[in-house]
Design a protein around this motif. Sequence first.
Motif, PDB file in Angstrom:
ATOM      1  N   SER A  62       0.822  -1.207   0.000  1.00  0.00           N
ATOM      2  CA  SER A  62       0.000   0.000   0.000  1.00  0.00           C
ATOM      3  C   SER A  62       0.858   1.259   0.000  1.00  0.00           C
ATOM      4  CB  SER A  62      -0.923  -0.011   1.228  1.00  0.00           C
ATOM      5  OG  SER A  62      -1.635   1.195   1.329  1.00  0.00           O
ATOM      6  N   THR A 101      -6.179   0.324   2.909  1.00  0.00           N
ATOM      7  CA  THR A 101      -5.269   1.406   3.275  1.00  0.00           C
ATOM      8  C   THR A 101      -4.722   2.207   2.097  1.00  0.00           C
ATOM      9  OG1 THR A 101      -3.382  -0.142   3.254  1.00  0.00           O
ATOM     10  CG2 THR A 101      -4.527   0.201   5.361  1.00  0.00           C
ATOM     11  N   ASN A 150      -6.173   5.768   1.421  1.00  0.00           N
ATOM     12  CA  ASN A 150      -5.812   6.692   2.492  1.00  0.00           C
ATOM     13  C   ASN A 150      -4.331   7.067   2.396  1.00  0.00           C
ATOM     14  OD1 ASN A 150      -7.511   7.725   4.821  1.00  0.00           O
ATOM     15  ND2 ASN A 150      -5.616   7.257   5.881  1.00  0.00           N
ATOM     16  N   ALA A 162      -3.940   9.578  -0.339  1.00  0.00           N
ATOM     17  CA  ALA A 162      -4.355  10.911   0.100  1.00  0.00           C
ATOM     18  C   ALA A 162      -3.274  11.556   0.965  1.00  0.00           C
ATOM     19  CB  ALA A 162      -5.667  10.813   0.883  1.00  0.00           C
ATOM     20  N   GLY A 163      -2.583  10.734   1.769  1.00  0.00           N
ATOM     21  CA  GLY A 163      -1.493  11.276   2.560  1.00  0.00           C
ATOM     22  C   GLY A 163      -0.350  11.777   1.706  1.00  0.00           C
ATOM     23  N   SER A 191      -1.129  15.023   0.149  1.00  0.00           N
ATOM     24  CA  SER A 191      -1.278  16.150   1.076  1.00  0.00           C
ATOM     25  C   SER A 191       0.038  16.865   1.362  1.00  0.00           C
ATOM     26  CB  SER A 191      -1.883  15.658   2.399  1.00  0.00           C
ATOM     27  OG  SER A 191      -0.950  14.862   3.117  1.00  0.00           O
ATOM     28  N   TRP A 233      -0.529   8.890   7.213  1.00  0.00           N
ATOM     29  CA  TRP A 233      -1.932   8.640   6.874  1.00  0.00           C
ATOM     30  C   TRP A 233      -2.245   7.147   6.874  1.00  0.00           C
ATOM     31  CZ3 TRP A 233      -5.711  12.128   4.260  1.00  0.00           C
ATOM     32  CH2 TRP A 233      -5.422  13.478   4.517  1.00  0.00           C
ATOM     33  N   THR A 234      -1.245   6.321   6.636  1.00  0.00           N
ATOM     34  CA  THR A 234      -1.451   4.870   6.695  1.00  0.00           C
ATOM     35  C   THR A 234      -1.561   4.401   8.144  1.00  0.00           C
ATOM     36  OG1 THR A 234      -0.198   4.591   4.639  1.00  0.00           O
ATOM     37  CG2 THR A 234      -0.530   2.633   6.004  1.00  0.00           C
ATOM     38  N   GLN A 264      -2.473   6.079  10.596  1.00  0.00           N
ATOM     39  CA  GLN A 264      -3.687   6.613  11.196  1.00  0.00           C
ATOM     40  C   GLN A 264      -4.818   5.589  11.204  1.00  0.00           C
ATOM     41  OE1 GLN A 264      -5.314   9.953   9.072  1.00  0.00           O
ATOM     42  NE2 GLN A 264      -6.620  10.580  10.777  1.00  0.00           N
ATOM     43  N   ILE A 265      -4.877   4.733  10.198  1.00  0.00           N
ATOM     44  CA  ILE A 265      -5.940   3.726  10.128  1.00  0.00           C
ATOM     45  C   ILE A 265      -5.384   2.325  10.389  1.00  0.00           C
ATOM     46  CG2 ILE A 265      -7.418   5.049   8.583  1.00  0.00           C
ATOM     47  CD1 ILE A 265      -6.324   3.426   6.258  1.00  0.00           C
TER      48      ILE A 265
END
Length: 292
Positions: free
Chosen positions: A115, A174, A177, A180-181, A184, A215-216, A218-219
């Motif tokens: 991922s 993942t 997300n 998206a990280g 960002s 961001w990875t 985070q979840i």
Amino acid sequence: MTDLLDSNPQRSSAGVRGRRTLVSSRRAKGSNRWIVWLGRAGILAVFLVGWSLLPVNEALRARWPVFDEFFLSSPGAVVEEFQRLLIGNELDFWVNFWFTVKGASLGLVVGLACSVTMALVLTSSRLLRSALTPIMDLVNAIPTVALIPVIVLMFGSTLETSVVIAALSVFFFTVFNAYAGGASMPKDLANNAAMLGASRAELMWKLRVRYVLAWTIQILPGAIGHALASAFAAELFSGSPGLGRLVMQAILSINSDLVFATVTVIAVLGVFLTMMGSAFSARYLHWFTKSR
């Protein structure tokens, strides 16, 4: 001058009020924590009492046979089965337990690695992003469970099947997300790094990777749950070693005590691993936020 400031009554009273507010807020948090835990214990107690009383209600069993103890089991019977599994090691419980933990753990690591790598590639190359995004959306629309027969045909009823299914589940949970990280990352940061002579590879692996990882992670708790559930489902449907196969054996032998005991083990294991993931996530994100 310092003595005069310290002797100022208004300043002293403000400091006292601040300390009192801090102490009262800490006490409120402590009392709220106790209330939360008492509420959880109460809900658990009500559940266990209700579970114990339902199978012994004759009228209820006569109207709905599903509430019979043969199907619903009872807390006492589950505890006895639990003891036989843990202490007596019946049905090679510990062997199956570690197969499930190994399959979920390896699948989690492989899925997260793929991922993060895919997110870095997609956020660093517009051409690859345009080519791969529709394919990923198409594959993501396929339920992971539906891929189990295909994976079984390729790897058989082995540990590799559990690892591949868990990795696929974690990857698609993942990757978006993580993407998206990576997207960002501030453009000014990338422009400044490029002006200082950073190559695209250095920009990817030294700057953008921090945002992708944040961001990875985070979840991460959710990813751990997906890995464990997918490994369990793969064992259940493929017959590969693990707690899933143990549940399937219990279903075929109509042993409700073993079913509930094994499901309890899965639930406790999932809660423990998720709590570890939450603690690691909070720790990492704390340092990531401070370092920005």
